[in-house]
Design a protein around this motif. Structure first.
Motif, PDB file in Angstrom:
ATOM      1  N   ILE A 138      -8.165   4.438  -4.009  1.00 17.87           N
ATOM      2  CA  ILE A 138      -9.078   5.443  -3.468  1.00 17.87           C
ATOM      3  C   ILE A 138      -8.416   6.796  -3.699  1.00 17.87           C
ATOM      4  CG2 ILE A 138     -10.311   6.292  -1.441  1.00 17.87           C
ATOM      5  CD1 ILE A 138     -10.012   3.496  -0.219  1.00 17.87           C
TER       6      ILE A 138
ATOM      7  N   GLU B 245      -7.733  -6.042 -11.759  1.00 17.37           N
ATOM      8  CA  GLU B 245      -6.804  -7.139 -11.556  1.00 17.37           C
ATOM      9  C   GLU B 245      -6.153  -7.524 -12.874  1.00 17.37           C
ATOM     10  OE1 GLU B 245      -8.623 -10.787 -10.299  1.00 17.37           O
ATOM     11  OE2 GLU B 245     -10.345 -10.524 -11.615  1.00 17.37           O
TER      12      GLU B 245
ATOM     13  N   LYS C 239      -4.249  -7.975  -7.585  1.00 14.96           N
ATOM     14  CA  LYS C 239      -5.478  -7.249  -7.284  1.00 14.96           C
ATOM     15  C   LYS C 239      -5.122  -5.790  -7.013  1.00 14.96           C
ATOM     16  CE  LYS C 239      -7.645 -11.282  -6.967  1.00 14.96           C
ATOM     17  NZ  LYS C 239      -8.652 -11.751  -7.942  1.00 14.96           N
ATOM     18  N   TYR C 240      -5.877  -4.902  -7.612  1.00 10.04           N
ATOM     19  CA  TYR C 240      -5.568  -3.477  -7.544  1.00 10.04           C
ATOM     20  C   TYR C 240      -6.758  -2.720  -6.972  1.00 10.04           C
ATOM     21  CZ  TYR C 240      -5.325   1.271  -9.602  1.00 10.04           C
ATOM     22  OH  TYR C 240      -5.353   2.627  -9.828  1.00 10.04           O
ATOM     23  N   ASN C 241      -6.459  -1.779  -6.074  1.00  9.20           N
ATOM     24  CA  ASN C 241      -7.511  -0.944  -5.505  1.00  9.20           C
ATOM     25  C   ASN C 241      -6.975   0.472  -5.333  1.00  9.20           C
ATOM     26  OD1 ASN C 241     -10.262  -0.865  -4.092  1.00  9.20           O
ATOM     27  ND2 ASN C 241      -8.926   0.078  -2.573  1.00  9.20           N
TER      28      ASN C 241
ATOM     29  N   THR D 101      -3.357   0.242  -3.497  1.00  7.22           N
ATOM     30  CA  THR D 101      -3.045  -1.063  -2.910  1.00  7.22           C
ATOM     31  C   THR D 101      -2.924  -2.107  -4.005  1.00  7.22           C
ATOM     32  OG1 THR D 101      -4.211  -0.515  -0.852  1.00  7.22           O
ATOM     33  CG2 THR D 101      -3.778  -2.848  -1.280  1.00  7.22           C
ATOM     34  N   HIS D 102      -1.849  -2.870  -3.959  1.00  7.10           N
ATOM     35  CA  HIS D 102      -1.666  -4.022  -4.834  1.00  7.10           C
ATOM     36  C   HIS D 102      -1.517  -5.267  -3.962  1.00  7.10           C
ATOM     37  CE1 HIS D 102      -0.255  -0.782  -7.585  1.00  7.10           C
ATOM     38  NE2 HIS D 102      -0.829  -1.529  -8.492  1.00  7.10           N
TER      39      HIS D 102
ATOM     40  N   PHE E  12     -12.962   6.037  -7.050  1.00 10.35           N
ATOM     41  CA  PHE E  12     -12.602   4.654  -6.718  1.00 10.35           C
ATOM     42  C   PHE E  12     -12.335   3.857  -7.998  1.00 10.35           C
ATOM     43  CE2 PHE E  12     -15.381   6.345  -3.459  1.00 10.35           C
ATOM     44  CZ  PHE E  12     -14.706   6.034  -2.287  1.00 10.35           C
ATOM     45  N   GLN E  13     -11.300   3.030  -7.907  1.00 11.07           N
ATOM     46  CA  GLN E  13     -10.979   2.105  -8.987  1.00 11.07           C
ATOM     47  C   GLN E  13     -10.616   0.759  -8.376  1.00 11.07           C
ATOM     48  OE1 GLN E  13      -7.851   3.460 -11.577  1.00 11.07           O
ATOM     49  NE2 GLN E  13      -8.663   5.541 -11.754  1.00 11.07           N
ATOM     50  N   GLN E  14     -10.918  -0.290  -9.099  1.00 10.23           N
ATOM     51  CA  GLN E  14     -10.432  -1.605  -8.716  1.00 10.23           C
ATOM     52  C   GLN E  14     -10.263  -2.444  -9.976  1.00 10.23           C
ATOM     53  OE1 GLN E  14     -13.223  -3.517  -6.088  1.00 10.23           O
ATOM     54  NE2 GLN E  14     -14.692  -3.961  -7.715  1.00 10.23           N
TER      55      GLN E  14
ATOM     56  N   ARG F 242       0.846  -1.185   0.000  1.00  9.65           N
ATOM     57  CA  ARG F 242       0.000   0.000   0.000  1.00  9.65           C
ATOM     58  C   ARG F 242       0.885   1.239   0.000  1.00  9.65           C
ATOM     59  NH1 ARG F 242      -4.185   2.106   4.767  1.00  9.65           N
ATOM     60  NH2 ARG F 242      -4.909   3.963   3.663  1.00  9.65           N
TER      61      ARG F 242
END
Length: 1013
Positions: free
Chosen positions: A481, A545, A477-479, A447-448, A541-543, A369
């Motif tokens: 904010i 993979e 996995k990708y997130n 965050t990965h 927001f994005q998410q 992160r």
């Protein structure tokens, strides 16, 4: 724990075992305390996965194992000790000290950061460097990154045995992406015991530059002074390994935690403000510039005419409207180093059921992160009109904004609008630029989380016949904010205010379209109210993979076991054949705020993306020792390889290689090779949706006319790039040097192809034991380059040639700018355009002297001279060797080297010193090349040679404990400082320098403690 470790290390007077830091080599000696280009049968050469799953010796760059033959491929080696000697908690920083490696995505990237760490060999781009773990691919690290490069944050630093860096094409062995070379992380899968290492470090710098502090003071900006200590880094790693009771199996596990604190640009006097060249590029020094999105707000009217009234206005300290412009200092809140927290864990295991059946498995986990912070958001010209009955406006503001020539209308006739109560009003054309200083910096909280699984089996089918088959799955996995943004739609409504000065109200509240709207008052001296701020601020927001699936199998044959060999050689032929299937998948989902472009500070919408492709491949490799141990032919070996790849998206391509090694005597070896490498377009390059984003660093026709010229360009030239005659000399330049481009994917892209030639020599004189030297010439030419032409290149070429295709890509907004609104941009989507070529020489030398009483002395040297780095596209061809700037990118020194002197005492005490050198570079605009030349400020013209000195000391105690302390950039050398034009964000410029190339934060002091049980 941090305090105890630091205190213990500072009280220690012991010194570290000397280690030669990663000189180019072909094989690693068994002695772990040195790195040397030794080619002997008792050495342990760089290995791929098989070396870690049962002991086979396999040279990186080949699937054929033969420890008695010299590698035909130049390979640099970085050992675990090399990493420790730099106090490195970030493996990319260590590898980027190699002369062949360059920084791209690092911890110093804030604006434009993907939150990953990537590697870039030969400065050909991280998308053209293939990263392996034990000889197998590391999956793509991010669904947003344009390059889809691997994220080396996944690598378990505790288990790194060494890193093999092969520069040059290797696609016939490893497949797509191995254009510039391969970085192969060799992990210690046979580690036995338990080891715990904890380290702590921080940056220290003395802010004592009267020059830069004076520049900030002249603009009224704050600047730090005196000593600062920041950017603390804490790292702890545990590894444990054990074998089975029957001796047939082994398992190694690891865990790691790393925490890094941020460094703000406001903490260094040379980065406390954004530096611009003085007006007309004349003057004694830079000036502190800034962004036109400021506080108080800037207002731009659209009725500019020569000799007419001003069109740029701002507010004074009393909140009164005045002609002029306020600039905002965007630097202090930007990160020089991003904060980061990372967890890693995993295991590697193998069990030899029999010689024919040896299953193995690997698992890697990483959770990282990081936060990328840049200057606050605001209204970046996203609102372009104001209602003239706005009660928040002063009488002077109404009279100025709503003058007859500036009203919204058609053909000079003002448009009449109707209020909810039936009364009418006019609107004025006013582009607002107001910084959200009340809301704090924009923060991308990224965050990965990555998982990588490998399961395979290897063994011997018969005498001289072995196999290796495995399946691999990796996912990231990708997130994201994104905090503290302004909502464009809400800002529009919050500025559309009616009612009275005593009772202002949003029009949307009165008409019921948005009853939650709160008026936004930016027209006076008062700050934005908390209620208004709470209304207009918006998070995004994005998410997503990435997924990579690999199934691979190969069979190796050693012909010597069956007498299949040259009559002039004692070594048999080696043959490897196999097949591989790989599938790449990507998914990116974004919320409505991103997708609609509603986030003001994003430069345009971020659109969702998804796609996939697969590739089916067959490959073969052969190694033929033609002559061994004959007069004038101690060794003569021929190698060849071929790979056929069938992509579901790009069709069929072939890659191949041919290499020759000749050693007339044992002391001297000549080698040469040719590789045809390929790189298929990745999912981002193929399918990412097109949108307007920041893409360029210049507009040649923005600014005032001086003696009938704008930046030295005539009205006729500017007409080519879209400037109408009535706007010549009236187009506002962006003080931040950021301009828009329409960027995005192209499903019709073709694969890149590259031709790589290497020729070199290895000298290991028997009359001087411990000495070795290498010289290798390289030439790489990549054709059908996948990527953008570049907004700056398009503008420059259109300006010079009038090429209708290029000129047709330029779209100016109503004010004639390429930055004030999303309607101003240069079309710069992905294409197969032109070539990229580099050539040069790698040299290395190493000498180790071992004594019984005085210990071991080691001297090592590695350097690279780049003779050419030429980019050719759309009629423009320019050589970027020795240059930097918007088109050439970060500085490419023609000569880079690293020299190391070390001593290790018989008691375990030692010391090591490193000298890192980068030769001078020049600003691209200062050259005589017509495709690069342009107006420039003298202080931007040249960066002098840079020299850094590192020192490390430590001691090994009782064979179980190791204490280390050291300093990189020991003398606290300030980085070379440039304007934002010469070090633009798009070229990884940050804080008035190039922090991925130069040591930007000052002296790095570190200490570490290791327990081995």
């Amino acid at each position: 724990m941090k305090k105890n470790i630091l205190r213990g290390s500072l009280l220690t007077t012991t010194v570290i075992a000397g280690v030669l830091a990663g000189v180019p080599a072909f094989a690693q000696t068994a002695d772990a305390t040195q790195t040397a280009p030794v080619e002997t049968s008792d050495a342990t050469p760089p290995a791929n996965a098989n070396a870690g799953t049962g002991g086979d010796i396999v040279v990186t760059g080949s699937r054929i194992s033969n420890p008695n033959l010299t590698s035909a491929s130049p390979i640099s080696v970085v050992t675990a000790q090399d990493i420790q000697i730099r106090g490195g908690s970030r493996i990319e920083d260590v590898l980027n000290t190699l002369p062949q490696s360059f920084a791209t995505q690092t911890s110093s990237v804030s604006n434009g950061s993907t939150g990953t760490a990537t590697l870039n060999l030969r400065n050909l781009g991280d998308q053209r460097t293939l990263v392996l773990v034990n000889g197998r691919r590391l999956m793509p690290g991010d669904p947003v990154s344009k390059s889809s490069a691997a994220d080396v944050n996944v690598i378990p630093q505790a288990l790194i045995k060494r890193v093999d860096v092969l520069t040059g094409g290797a696609s016939s062995v490893y497949g797509s992406d191995a254009v510039a070379g391969v970085v192969n992380f060799i992990l210690d899968t046979d580690y036995q015991g338990l080891s715990l290492t904890s380290s702590y470090g921080l940056y220290n710098h003395n802010n004592d530059s009267a020059r830069f502090q004076g520049l900030a003071a002249a603009r009224g900006f704050p600047s730090p002074s005196g000593n600062v200590a920041d950017g603390q880094q804490f790292d702890v790693n545990l590894k444990v390994g054990t074998g089975t009771s029957d001796g047939k199996g082994h398992i190694v596990g690891y865990m790691g935690y790393r925490e890094i604190q941020p460094i703000l640009q406001g903490r260094r006097d040379y980065s406390a403000c954004s530096l611009n060249a003085p007006a007309g590029n004349t003057g004694a020094d830079y000036r502190c510039g800034g962004s036109a999105t400021a506080a108080p707000a800037n207002f731009t009217l659209t009725d500019a005419v020569q000799g007419g009234p001003p069109t740029s206005y701002t507010l004074n300290s009393a909140g009164q409207l005045i002609a002029g412009q306020t600039l905002y200092n965007a630097n202090p809140l930007n990160y020089y180093q991003r904060p980061d927290k990372r967890f890693t864990a995993g295991f590697m295991a193998h069990y030899d059921v029999s010689d024919a059946f040896k299953p193995y498995a690997e698992f890697n986990f990483m959770d990282d992160r990081t936060v990328a912070q840049i200057a606050p958001s605001g209204d970046f010209g996203n609102t372009t009109t104001l209602n003239c009955n706005n009660p928040l406006l002063s009488a002077l503001q109404v009279a100025t904004f709503c003058r007859a020539t500036n009203l919204v209308g058609t053909n000079g006739v003002p448009t009449v609008f109707t209020n909810p109560d039936g009364t009418t009003y006019n609107k004025a054309n006013v582009i607002i630029a107001r910084r959200n200083v009340e809301g704090g910096g924009r923060q991308a909280d990224i965050t990965h989380t990555s998982y990588r699984f490998v399961a395979g089996v290897r063994g011997d089918l018969d005498r001289g016949i072995s196999y290796d088959a495995y399946g691999q799955y990796g996912t990231t996995k990708y997130n994201l904010i994104y905090r503290n943004e302004f909502s464009v739609s809400k800002t529009v409504r919050a500025l559309d205010v009616i009612g009275t000065a005593a009772n202002p109200v949003c029009r949307s509240v009165v008409d019921g379209s948005d009853p939650n709207c709160v008026p936004l008052n930016i027209f006076g001296s008062a700050a934005i109210t908390p209620a208004a701020l709470n209304y207009v601020q918006q998070s995004g927001f994005q998410q997503g993979e990435t997924k990579e699936t690999v199934v691979s199998g190969s069979v190796n044959f050693r012909g010597g076991e069956y007498g299949i060999q040259s009559p002039f050689s004692e070594e048999g032929i080696g043959l490897s054949i196999g097949a591989e299937y790989r599938k790449e998948q990507l998914r990116l989902e974004v919320d409505q705020a991103f997708q609609s472009g509603d986030l003001a500070g994003q430069g345009g919408p971020t659109l969702p993306n998804s796609g996939q492709y697969d590739v089916k491949e067959v490959f073969a490799e052969i190694q033929v020792p033609l002559v061994t141990d004959r007069p004038f032919f101690h060794e003569l070996t021929l190698e060849g390889g071929y790979r056929y790849s069938n992509y579901s998206t790009a069709g069929s391509v072939s890659s191949y290689k041919g290499q020759l090694t000749w050693a007339p005597v044992r002391d001297l070896t000549f080698r040469g090779g040719y590789n045809r490498a390929v790189r298929a377009p990745n999912i981002q390059e193929l399918f990412v949706a097109q949108s307007v984003q920041i893409d360029g660093a210049t507009d040649p026709c923005a600014g005032a006319a001086v003696n009938g010229l704008v930046n030295g360009n005539t009205a006729a030239q500017c007409a080519r790039i879209g400037v109408p005659a009535n706007r010549f000399g009236l187009i506002l330049a962006n003080p931040s040097e950021q301009y828009n481009g329409l960027v995005g994917g192209n499903p019709n892209l073709r694969p890149e192809t590259a031709d790589t030639f290497t020729v070199g020599a290895v000298f290991q004189p028997t009359f001087l034991p411990g000495f070795s030297a290498t010289v290798d010439l390289f030439s790489i030419k990549v054709k059908d380059i996948i990527g953008v032409i570049g907004a700056d290149t398009i503008l420059s070429q259109c300006l010079q040639t009038g090429n209708p295709t290029l000129c047709g890509a330029i779209n100016r907004d109503a004010n004639g700018t390429l930055w004030q609104t999303p309607q101003g941009y240069v079309v710069d989507t992905n294409v197969n355009a032109g070539t990229l070529k580099t050539r040069g020489i790698d040299v290395s030398a190493n000498y180790t002297l071992r004594t019984d009483t005085a210990g071991t002395f080691n001297a090592g040297f590695s350097g690279t001279y780049v003779d050419e780095l030429t980019s050719s596209k759309v009629g423009a061809e320019f050589d970027c060797a020795g240059l930097y700037g918007a088109q050439c990118g970060f500085p490419q020194s023609k000569w880079r080297h690293r020299a190391v002197l070390s001593w290790t005492g018989t008691s375990g005490i030692g010391i090591s010193g490193t000298w890192r050198h980068l030769s001078p570079t020049r600003f691209e605009r200062s050259t005589s090349d017509t495709d690069l030349a342009g107006a420039f400020y003298a202080r931007d013209a040249r960066v002098p040679a840079q020299n850094y000195f590192d020192l490390a000391v430590s001691a090994r105690i009782e064979g179980k404990y190791t204490l280390r302390i050291g300093a990189n950039n020991l003398l606290d050398k300030m980085p070379p400082i440039l304007s934002s034009t010469a070090a633009p964000i798009g070229s990884f410029g940050n804080g008035n320098t190039y922090p991925g190339i130069y040591d930007a934060a000052g002296r790095y002091i570190f200490t570490s403690f290791t327990i081995d049980l």
